[in-house]
Design a protein around this motif. Structure first.
Motif: not given
Length: 510
Positions: A362-369
């Protein structure tokens, strides 16, 4: 008024002296050189030709209006340069400062010469803002010209002091930035302004110091201990690049790899065991030729220039010593910029893959991975220089695509005997397919046997010999033969077609 020789000598002496002695002394106490000394140490002796020396000569205390501009040679190759003089109003910009900077960038672009920025500036002089800020030849024209020159001529910045407010974009628009630790800083608002606007109490060093930008933000590329180190970075960086986009990179006499390096011994057989890919790179290229870029930022990916038998290559390599070599948002951005840099200046690309894929969660998805990964894959797709993918150990999932795998028209996909190419690793694949069945087996020995059998089936499915027989990889190469193989293949690819697509430009997933 006509100037006689004596009066002209006095004027020249005053201009060359820069600001008041107390400002020279203050800089020296911080280990900072005078701007003219920086120029002299960077360029070939006697080669500097200055323009605009008499800018604002009628004003009091503004010699050269605080910036030195002109042309010179570095290692015999012509360049354009500018250098802020921080003894003059802290290197701040006036109207003529801006005009001088604009003119030298325009000259670099028109003549097809590298542009060097030696930056040490407190930003715009607020008292002169109407003259320097809003107009057609105002400060914005500096950045317009930098953007126009980007990819047309190399632009390199050495940062010795502050680069404040709008002036911070001069380094940002350069290919690379060398920053002197303890003195160099970049920031859009001063610590006082930040506290006034947001209430945050900080310092210039904590907010925008050299280590912050080289290790955390990624805006800086080289963290340097001294000013001489920063000047050496400028010299060395330019040695790998042509004068402009129409020329090939400068070749040198063919070198040898370092003696006694066993590339095979550097790569562990187990994909779970980390190893430092930088040692592999240094053992592959000509001895002493590897110049790593952004060594402190997004360390799971290593990028930099090296030479193979004297020819320049750009290296993009996964490094399992850091975060297992998994690609994150920052490493995707790091690769994107470096690939575009190499493609702009005709530098062939070498991808050394040992990648589990892109990070999930979830953290990297929110960062736009996904967006950042797409940007990296776009850059690799669009790169038309010769490019070779070497699967050193593993290339899983979209990591294969991000490292110029077979679908991205590399000139070759090579595999070391340790290579594996798959949608995912065996353990993850078995768990994904058989999770429920595994959970239903109560006996531990039976469960372990079942998992081992399924893993063996999976490993047979992605067997390297099978991948070669299916033409997924073009050759299986022993590590000790890799260097010679690459030299031959890059030579064969040198004349490749550089056309990618019929269009003006793509829409980058930024």
């Amino acid at each position: 008024m006509t100037l006689n020789g004596e009066a002209l000598d006095r004027l020249d002496k005053r201009i060359r002296a820069g600001g008041a002695e107390k400002y020279h002394a203050a800089n020296a106490a911080r280990g900072k050189m005078f701007a003219r000394e920086r120029v002299d140490r960077l360029v070939d002796a006697g080669s500097f030709v200055e323009d605009g020396r008499y800018a604002n000569a009628l004003a009091d205390g503004l010699p050269a209006d605080g910036v030195i501009t002109g042309t010179a040679t570095i290692d015999g190759r012509q360049v354009c340069l500018m250098a802020n003089d921080s003894t003059v109003k802290a290197g701040s910009w006036g109207a003529r400062t801006v005009e001088k900077i604009i003119r030298i960038i325009e000259r670099a672009y028109d003549a097809g010469l590298p542009m060097v920025y030696l930056v040490d500036s407190a930003g715009a002089r607020i008292t002169d803002q109407v003259d320097l800020f809003p107009g057609r030849r105002g400060a914005g024209k500096i950045f317009w010209n930098q953007v126009r020159a980007s990819g047309a001529v190399p632009q390199v910045c050495a940062l010795f002091g502050p680069s404040a407010a709008g002036g911070a974009y001069i380094p940002a628009f350069c290919d690379v930035v060398a920053m002197v630790e303890g003195n160099a800083s970049m920031y859009l608002g001063s610590d006082r302004m930040v506290e006034m606007v947001t209430g945050e109490k900080t310092t210039l060093e904590a907010m925008g110091g050299a280590r912050v930008h080289c290790a955390e933000s990624g805006v800086g590329h080289f963290l340097c201990k001294t000013e001489d180190d920063a000047l050496d970075v400028v010299r060395r960086y330019l040695s790998y690049l042509p004068g402009n986009w129409r020329q090939p990179p400068p070749a040198t006499a063919a070198g040898d790899p370092p003696a006694g390096v066993d590339l095979a011994a550097l790569v562990p057989a187990s994909e779970r065991q980390a190893f430092d890919m930088r040692r592999f790179v240094k053992g592959l290229v000509d001895e002493g030729s590897f110049l790593e870029i952004q060594a402190l930022w997004a360390r799971e990916l290593t990028v930099g220039f090296g030479r193979l038998a004297g020819q320049v290559v750009g290296v993009v390599a996964n490094n399992s010593m850091f975060k297992g070599g998994v690609l994150f948002v920052d490493s995707a951005d790091k690769a994107t910029r470096f690939v575009q840099l190499c493609d702009a200046f005709n530098v062939p690309l070498l991808f050394l893959a040992d990648v589990p894929g892109f990070m999930v969660g979830s953290a990297v998805e929110k960062q736009g991975i996904i967006r950042h990964g797409a940007k990296m894959i776009s850059a690799i797709s669009e790169a038309t220089v010769p490019k070779i993918c070497v699967v050193v150990r593993k290339a899983y999932g979209a990591g294969l695509y991000a490292m110029a795998g077979p679908g991205f028209e590399p000139d070759a996909t090579l595999a070391l005997p340790t290579a594996k190419i798959a949608v995912m690793g065996a353990e993850a694949a078995v768990n994904a397919v058989y999770a429920n069945k595994i959970a239903a087996i109560d006996d531990p020995d039976e469960r372990a046997g079942f998992v081992a059998a399924r893993r063996a089936e999976y490993e047979r499915d992605i067997d390297l010999t099978r991948l070669a027989s299916e033409l997924v990889v073009d050759d299986i190469v022993r590590p000790e033969q890799l260097r010679a193989e690459l030299v031959r293949r890059y030579a064969a690819a040198a004349g490749r077609d550089r056309q990618f697509s019929h269009r003006r430009h793509g829409v980058t997933p930024v």
